[in-house]
Design a protein around this motif. Structure first.
Motif, PDB file in Angstrom:
ATOM      1  N   LEU A   1      -1.799   9.364 -35.015  1.00 15.70           N
ATOM      2  CA  LEU A   1      -0.770  10.237 -35.581  1.00 15.70           C
ATOM      3  C   LEU A   1       0.590   9.539 -35.584  1.00 15.70           C
TER       4      LEU A   1
ATOM      5  N   TYR B   1      -5.934  15.105 -42.916  1.00 17.58           N
ATOM      6  CA  TYR B   1      -5.984  15.442 -41.479  1.00 17.58           C
ATOM      7  C   TYR B   1      -4.895  16.483 -41.171  1.00 17.58           C
TER       8      TYR B   1
ATOM      9  N   GLU C   1      -6.173  10.266 -48.244  1.00 15.12           N
ATOM     10  CA  GLU C   1      -7.078  10.099 -47.109  1.00 15.12           C
ATOM     11  C   GLU C   1      -8.472  10.136 -47.707  1.00 15.12           C
TER      12      GLU C   1
ATOM     13  N   ASP D   1      -4.709   6.825 -45.373  1.00 15.59           N
ATOM     14  CA  ASP D   1      -5.318   6.952 -44.047  1.00 15.59           C
ATOM     15  C   ASP D   1      -6.783   6.569 -44.222  1.00 15.59           C
TER      16      ASP D   1
ATOM     17  N   ALA E   1      -6.412   5.372 -37.339  1.00 15.13           N
ATOM     18  CA  ALA E   1      -6.471   5.889 -35.972  1.00 15.13           C
ATOM     19  C   ALA E   1      -7.436   4.962 -35.236  1.00 15.13           C
TER      20      ALA E   1
ATOM     21  N   THR F   1      -7.982   4.867 -32.246  1.00 19.73           N
ATOM     22  CA  THR F   1      -8.682   5.753 -31.318  1.00 19.73           C
ATOM     23  C   THR F   1     -10.158   5.942 -31.686  1.00 19.73           C
TER      24      THR F   1
ATOM     25  N   MET G   1      -6.216   6.092 -26.769  1.00 18.80           N
ATOM     26  CA  MET G   1      -5.483   6.583 -27.936  1.00 18.80           C
ATOM     27  C   MET G   1      -4.674   5.416 -28.494  1.00 18.80           C
ATOM     28  N   MET G   2      -4.875   5.119 -29.761  1.00 22.09           N
ATOM     29  CA  MET G   2      -4.063   4.077 -30.389  1.00 22.09           C
ATOM     30  C   MET G   2      -4.111   4.208 -31.902  1.00 22.09           C
TER      31      MET G   2
ATOM     32  N   TRP H   1     -13.626  11.763 -32.749  1.00 24.36           N
ATOM     33  CA  TRP H   1     -14.882  11.100 -33.096  1.00 24.36           C
ATOM     34  C   TRP H   1     -14.701   9.580 -33.058  1.00 24.36           C
TER      35      TRP H   1
HETATM   36  C1  LIG Z   1      -8.428  10.866 -40.285  1.00 29.03           C
HETATM   37  C2  LIG Z   1      -7.603  10.852 -39.046  1.00 29.03           C
HETATM   38  N1  LIG Z   1      -6.405  10.266 -39.096  1.00 29.03           N
HETATM   39  C3  LIG Z   1      -5.618  10.222 -38.003  1.00 29.03           C
HETATM   40  C4  LIG Z   1      -5.996  10.793 -36.812  1.00 29.03           C
HETATM   41  C5  LIG Z   1      -5.064  10.767 -35.635  1.00 29.03           C
HETATM   42  O1  LIG Z   1      -5.482   9.872 -34.685  1.00 29.03           O
HETATM   43  P1  LIG Z   1      -5.091  10.046 -33.132  1.00 29.03           P
HETATM   44  O2  LIG Z   1      -6.029  11.072 -32.575  1.00 29.03           O
HETATM   45  O3  LIG Z   1      -5.262   8.687 -32.570  1.00 29.03           O
HETATM   46  O4  LIG Z   1      -3.662  10.490 -33.102  1.00 29.03           O
HETATM   47  C6  LIG Z   1      -7.236  11.413 -36.719  1.00 29.03           C
HETATM   48  C7  LIG Z   1      -7.675  12.040 -35.457  1.00 29.03           C
HETATM   49  O5  LIG Z   1      -8.578  12.817 -35.398  1.00 29.03           O
HETATM   50  C8  LIG Z   1      -8.057  11.455 -37.873  1.00 29.03           C
HETATM   51  O6  LIG Z   1      -9.249  12.069 -37.847  1.00 29.03           O
END
Ligand SMILES: Cc1ncc(COP(=O)(O)O)c(C=O)c1O
Length: 393
Positions: free
Chosen positions: A88, A112, A155, A184, A206, A208, A218-219, A338
């Motif tokens: 995010l 998202y 996205e 994204d 993400a 993450t 988280m990154m 996920w």
């Molecule tokens: C498509 C997408 N973009 C961005 C994010 C954000 O990532 P983070 O959870 O690392 O902030 C997510 C998180 O679920 C996501 O699914």
């Protein structure tokens, strides 16, 4: 090592590593740093002039951060990368780097949800207007572009409803009007989608999720074409964001196995998706590699694979049946984030979020993450779960 000529699977094994600079050790070490010292006044002044170019202050990155960034940019195939403390944060830094009061932003209706919340809250307070658009709009986006449209946000696929977007067509329309395209691409990762080559100016990930891949950090990261990188870097630092070096280390370690993990996620997800498509309880399956998913032809054209996240829409069921199904699953616990090695499931309600398009299905949507488990065990668990839909009173 000159890596440019290598294919992706070779790049992910070597990009970012410099064993000779690290006593022969393969993985870059974790540098914990806030203070960086300068032996001479000239060195200090040079670092002041060039603070983002090298290790000058912990907040601007350490050699561990730079190793991860170098590897990710190499995989994306162009541009420069910046690591951030969450996906995010990568999204919000990108939006704040380019948008100002009076600007107009176009965002896919499938984006998202926290991205939408940021646009509707912080960006709105800063005087930026957001319009949501049908993710399947393609070149039709041109009709929504205004003289003050500064950015089009895609996205692809939407990480809940899985429409694939026509990035080249959107980029052609946006660039023709002087707007930037931000993608994204968390779902595909740079292994399955080269967003910058398709026309995006900036891609956010993400980390993450699949890149880290083990549900333990988280990154986020931004990869921007060279001409946009300075704005990204300065905005990220002005906001005070710094990705933790331990996390950069783990993310780089995750990246090294991304290719083999993604192929197994893909294989498992396809097995589940095809099996679910035959089930009488299932209204439809939303998986970009299945022919009836919106944008499937674009997926075939632009992507080199499908990862492990997809959704199904169930035929309408009583809440008690849904609870019995979900709460009894043993290999699909409910959870949001996920991209790890384990399977997950999440009930969602897209109709409540959308504004530009109508979500017509009335049955529950279940987002499934196919982990790396044996697919026969996963299918047996889902089969027992679907049977519970009917038996709950
Ligand atoms: C498509 C997408 N973009 C961005 C994010 C954000 O990532 P983070 O959870 O690392 O902030 C997510 C998180 O679920 C996501 O699914």
């Amino acid at each position: 090592m000159a890596l440019k000529s290598y294919r992706d699977d070779t790049l992910i094994c070597h990009a970012g590593n410099s064993p000779r600079a690290n006593h022969g050790v393969i993985n870059p070490p974790v540098y914990h740093a806030s203070t960086v010292l300068f032996p001479t006044l000239a060195d200090l002044e040079s670092a002041e002039r060039n603070r983002y170019a090298k290790t000058t202050y912990g907040q601007f990155g350490t050699p561990t951060t730079f190793a991860f960034e170098e590897a990710l940019a190499a995989l994306e195939g162009q541009g420069k990368a910046m690591a951030l403390p969450s996906g995010l944060a990568a999204i919000t830094v990108t939006l704040l780097a380019f948008l100002k009061a009076g600007d107009h932003l176009l965002v896919a209706d499938s984006a998202y949800q926290p991205t939408r919340i940021f646009c509707g809250d912080l960006l709105m307070r800063l005087g930026v207007e957001t319009t949501y658009y049908d993710p399947c709009i393609g070149a039709g986006i041109g009709a929504l572009i205004r003289p003050n449209t500064r950015m089009v946000y895609v996205e692809s696929p939407g990480s809940l409803t899985f429409e694939i977007q026509d990035i080249p067509a959107i980029a052609a329309a946006a660039h023709g009007a002087g707007a930037l395209v931000v993608a994204d691409s968390t779902w595909a990762t740079p292994l399955f989608l080269k967003s910058l080559a398709l026309g995006a100016d900036i891609v956010v990930h993400a980390v993450t999720k699949y890149i880290a891949g083990h549900s333990d950090l988280m990154m986020g990261a931004i990869v921007a074409k060279d001409e946009h990188f300075h704005a990204i870097k300065t905005t990220g630092h002005r906001l005070g964001f710094a990705a933790a070096p331990d996390d950069c280390y783990l993310a780089l370690r995750g990246l090294r196995t991304l290719s083999v993990r993604l192929r197994r996620h893909e294989e498992n997800a396809l097995r589940l998706a095809r099996w679910l498509a035959e089930r009488p309880e299932v209204e439809r399956v939303l998986h970009p590699a299945l022919p009836d998913c919106p944008g499937h032809d674009l997926w075939r054209r632009d992507f080199t694979g499908a990862t492990g996240l997809f959704s199904i829409v169930l035929k309408p069921v009583p809440q008690a049946g849904l609870a019995a199904m979900l709460e009894g699953l043993r290999l699909f616990p409910m959870g949001w984030s996920w991209g790890g090695y384990e399977s997950l499931i999440l009930p969602e309600k897209p109709a409540a979020v959308r504004t530009a398009t109508r979500w017509a299905d009335t049955g529950p949507l279940l987002r499934i993450h196919a982990g790396l488990e044996d697919p026969d065990d996963l299918i047996a668990d889902l089969e027992a779960g679907l049977a519970r839909l009917e038996t709950a009173d």
